[in-house]
Design a protein around this motif. Sequence first.
Motif, short mmCIF file in Angstrom:
data_model
loop_
_atom_site.label_atom_id
_atom_site.label_comp_id
_atom_site.label_asym_id
_atom_site.label_seq_id
_atom_site.Cartn_x
_atom_site.Cartn_y
_atom_site.Cartn_z
N LEU A 177 43.38 -16.90 7.21
CA LEU A 177 43.03 -16.68 5.82
C LEU A 177 42.69 -18.00 5.13
CD1 LEU A 177 42.88 -14.28 3.84
CD2 LEU A 177 45.23 -14.79 3.18
N TYR A 178 43.49 -19.02 5.41
CA TYR A 178 43.22 -20.34 4.81
C TYR A 178 41.88 -20.89 5.26
CZ TYR A 178 43.33 -25.36 4.12
OH TYR A 178 43.00 -26.64 3.77
N ARG A 179 41.59 -20.80 6.56
CA ARG A 179 40.31 -21.32 7.06
C ARG A 179 39.13 -20.60 6.44
NH1 ARG A 179 43.27 -21.60 11.98
NH2 ARG A 179 42.45 -19.55 12.61
N ALA A 180 39.24 -19.29 6.28
CA ALA A 180 38.15 -18.52 5.68
C ALA A 180 37.96 -18.90 4.21
CB ALA A 180 38.42 -17.03 5.82
N ALA A 181 39.08 -19.03 3.48
CA ALA A 181 38.98 -19.40 2.06
C ALA A 181 38.42 -20.81 1.90
CB ALA A 181 40.37 -19.30 1.41
N LEU A 182 38.87 -21.74 2.75
CA LEU A 182 38.38 -23.12 2.66
C LEU A 182 36.90 -23.19 3.02
CD1 LEU A 182 39.26 -26.04 2.09
CD2 LEU A 182 39.68 -26.30 4.53
N GLN A 183 36.49 -22.40 4.00
CA GLN A 183 35.08 -22.39 4.38
C GLN A 183 34.21 -21.87 3.24
OE1 GLN A 183 34.29 -20.14 7.93
NE2 GLN A 183 32.15 -20.75 8.03
N GLU A 184 34.67 -20.84 2.55
CA GLU A 184 33.89 -20.31 1.43
C GLU A 184 33.88 -21.29 0.25
OE1 GLU A 184 31.65 -17.59 -1.01
OE2 GLU A 184 31.72 -18.30 1.06
N LEU A 185 35.01 -21.93 -0.02
CA LEU A 185 35.04 -22.94 -1.07
C LEU A 185 34.10 -24.09 -0.73
CD1 LEU A 185 36.18 -24.12 -3.68
CD2 LEU A 185 38.11 -25.02 -2.36
N SER A 186 34.07 -24.47 0.53
CA SER A 186 33.17 -25.53 0.98
C SER A 186 31.72 -25.12 0.80
CB SER A 186 33.45 -25.85 2.45
OG SER A 186 32.47 -26.71 2.98
N ARG A 187 31.40 -23.87 1.15
CA ARG A 187 30.01 -23.41 0.98
C ARG A 187 29.61 -23.42 -0.49
NH1 ARG A 187 26.98 -19.17 -0.37
NH2 ARG A 187 28.80 -18.05 -1.16
N ARG A 188 30.49 -22.93 -1.35
CA ARG A 188 30.19 -22.91 -2.78
C ARG A 188 30.10 -24.31 -3.36
NH1 ARG A 188 31.76 -18.41 -5.70
NH2 ARG A 188 30.97 -19.61 -7.47
N ALA A 189 30.88 -25.25 -2.79
CA ALA A 189 30.87 -26.63 -3.29
C ALA A 189 29.51 -27.28 -3.15
CB ALA A 189 31.92 -27.45 -2.56
N ALA A 190 28.73 -26.87 -2.16
CA ALA A 190 27.42 -27.46 -1.95
C ALA A 190 26.42 -27.05 -3.01
CB ALA A 190 26.89 -27.07 -0.57
N GLU A 191 26.73 -26.00 -3.78
CA GLU A 191 25.77 -25.50 -4.77
C GLU A 191 26.34 -25.44 -6.19
OE1 GLU A 191 26.64 -20.72 -4.06
OE2 GLU A 191 25.18 -21.73 -2.78
N ASP A 192 27.62 -25.68 -6.34
CA ASP A 192 28.29 -25.51 -7.64
C ASP A 192 29.20 -26.71 -7.87
OD1 ASP A 192 30.11 -24.80 -9.70
OD2 ASP A 192 29.84 -22.68 -9.28
N GLU A 193 28.93 -27.48 -8.92
CA GLU A 193 29.69 -28.70 -9.19
C GLU A 193 31.16 -28.39 -9.47
OE1 GLU A 193 30.87 -32.52 -9.69
OE2 GLU A 193 29.01 -31.78 -8.81
N ALA A 194 31.44 -27.28 -10.16
CA ALA A 194 32.83 -26.95 -10.45
C ALA A 194 33.59 -26.66 -9.16
CB ALA A 194 32.90 -25.74 -11.39
N MET A 195 32.94 -25.96 -8.23
CA MET A 195 33.59 -25.68 -6.95
C MET A 195 33.74 -26.96 -6.12
SD MET A 195 34.41 -22.54 -6.95
CE MET A 195 34.06 -21.07 -7.91
N ARG A 196 32.76 -27.83 -6.22
CA ARG A 196 32.86 -29.11 -5.50
C ARG A 196 34.07 -29.90 -6.01
NH1 ARG A 196 31.45 -34.51 -5.42
NH2 ARG A 196 30.63 -35.22 -3.43
#
Length: 711
Positions: free
Chosen positions: A226-245
Amino acid sequence: MVLLGLRGGILGIDMGSVSLASAAGPVEPPMSWQSVPVGDGELLSLLLLRAQPGVEPGTTLLVTDELGGSASLELLPAESLQSLLDAAPPASILRVAGFIASRAIRPFRRGDDAALAAACHALAAQAGAPERHATPVALCGEDVQIWSLPRDLAPAPTTSLVIGRHRLRQASHAGGMLLLADRRFEGGYLLPAAGGEGPVHLAPASGRLPTLGELARRTDAPGRALYRAALQELSRRAAEDEAMRRLLRDHLVLAPLQPLTQVTELEEPFGGALEMALDDHAGGLFLRGWLRDPLGLIGQLTLQGSLGNLVLQDGQLIRFPRPDLVKKFAEAPHGSPGIRAGFVLHLPEAAAKPSAQWRLRVRLRSGDQVTLVAPPAITTPLLARDRILGAIAPPHVTPEILTRCIAPPVERLHRRIMEARQPPEVVRIGPVVADPVISLIVPIYRNVHYLRHQLAAIARDPALRQAELIYVLDSPEQREELEFMLRGQYGITRQPVTLVVQPANYGYGSACNAGVAEARAPVLLLLNSDVVPAGRGWLAPLLGTLAAAPHLVAVGPKLLYANDSLQHAGLYFERPETGDWHNNHYYKGLPRRFPRAERPREVPGITGAAFCVRREAFQKVGGFTTDYVVGDYEDSDLCLKLRADGGGIGYVPAAELYHFERQSITLHTGYTRSLTATYNRNLHHRRWSTDIAALMARDWPLDSIPAVGPG
């Protein structure tokens, strides 16, 4: 917004090119329409409009299309949307909810309209059988909730509608995880872009949710997955969203760091270190390190972050001399590292997904591997900027290193620093000077040694009683000391003073601009804190020259060293055979009364140590440019901006002051021990090289402006 419902559409009208008009005139866009089946082969046409005069119950609309069709519509009193859709299948109801929600977000920009959101929420609930659930699994930050989505949703990145009770949003998601930056979407619905079996209900959390950090510390297999999946999605969003980054950065910074790892033993056949791996706060990464490989053992270098790897090609690394390593490994049994053992590199997009700590995996041709671990990558923009500027000794910096590796990350970091500036605090000491003829603006960074002399000289000069005196403190840690001194001086001299305290050291240009913002006089005199008048009567020639020569927008005085030799008699530009244009001063070091320095004239520029400028001209060109680091070249940059705007610049020898040169800047260790001067000169050259070349090709005759004597 207004929603019009038409059973069966309008006969003879092409709804794709429809135009509407009322008695009040044409109905203004935007407008959007959608047709859905509502049972027994019947279609319901929906038309969304912006609320406006002429569109209300009891009025008639004229409908036309591009094919020449026309019809009229009488608007009846509103009925509930649910009643229009009573017989509609769930798929049609869901289609209507998606139509209204998507158009509300864009183009109508009404995503925060609570009534619209409630209506769409009711429709989604009406179409929600069989119901599907998304489960909240963790919190990331204070308000970002992470949801685990149903397995049947496509794992590929997609964008869906999110319908809450009070707001509407579009959200990107992938890999079965959804991140929403608002916990109030609990109880709402996700409308998948691909349709499917119906809306996904965003189930409320049944209890306290763990943070992403707490999830990371779980040791059970489901928790780790669950952690790996959540971190992977946060990482993906970080590349396109400054708040997520930023959220990803914060999470990684708080994670435990690995110990620094280098290979530095003399007995080893190779060695190396990744000494710096600094995030440039704009998606890039700056690297500095060294490699010792006298036997050619290294086969491949791979940069490793928390969220991915990047193979480095040997040609990417720009080498520079490391005499310290040559000395250290002079007696190494396997040989010297060679003079150019250092390497530097800027990767503009490598940290789009940030990492708190980077590693360099060195794979040897034998198949063995060694990992070099760098210090923390994420620090404040200020520290990162100064570390990069201090990463290489100035003699070892080539134009390629400067333009490819140093300037890009420094520009990004400095921009972040300046964007984060906070407003200064303003302290008034004494009454406000009524109708000042000139505003003296004195930036201060740490050096207060000459202030008592400067203040005393100003207070003794009758011509300055109508001057407005503004001190700008760029080292706020000295605020109490300086305010105490200024209040004490006011008690003695009765010379009113305004103190502007910057929240941090933003540099000379920013300090001057902050002082000008408080100035009220038509003429500004930007004066260094280490400039002291040589006597009385020095102001009148400056003001008199501006009055007598309207084409001049700025003038500068004669500046002297303590031994009475010339420090400044106008500024000009010179360029070595190879290198950038840099600033110099006419007759520097010659006697005070050198004949040519006694003649007023127009000059290419003047120094910022004593820069007298019409306020209107200063403001017209935007004041000082603030993208130079700490201080240097802002004055010549301002001169070139004033000239580009058509203004002339003059030198006035009848105004004499002493300048104890560069007293403040030498107190800034980040400047004196780094590439800052080189960086600023290069930035100035890139911006103004063509203008400077044309300027220096001109003839600069003596006596080109009128002489005005002391007052």
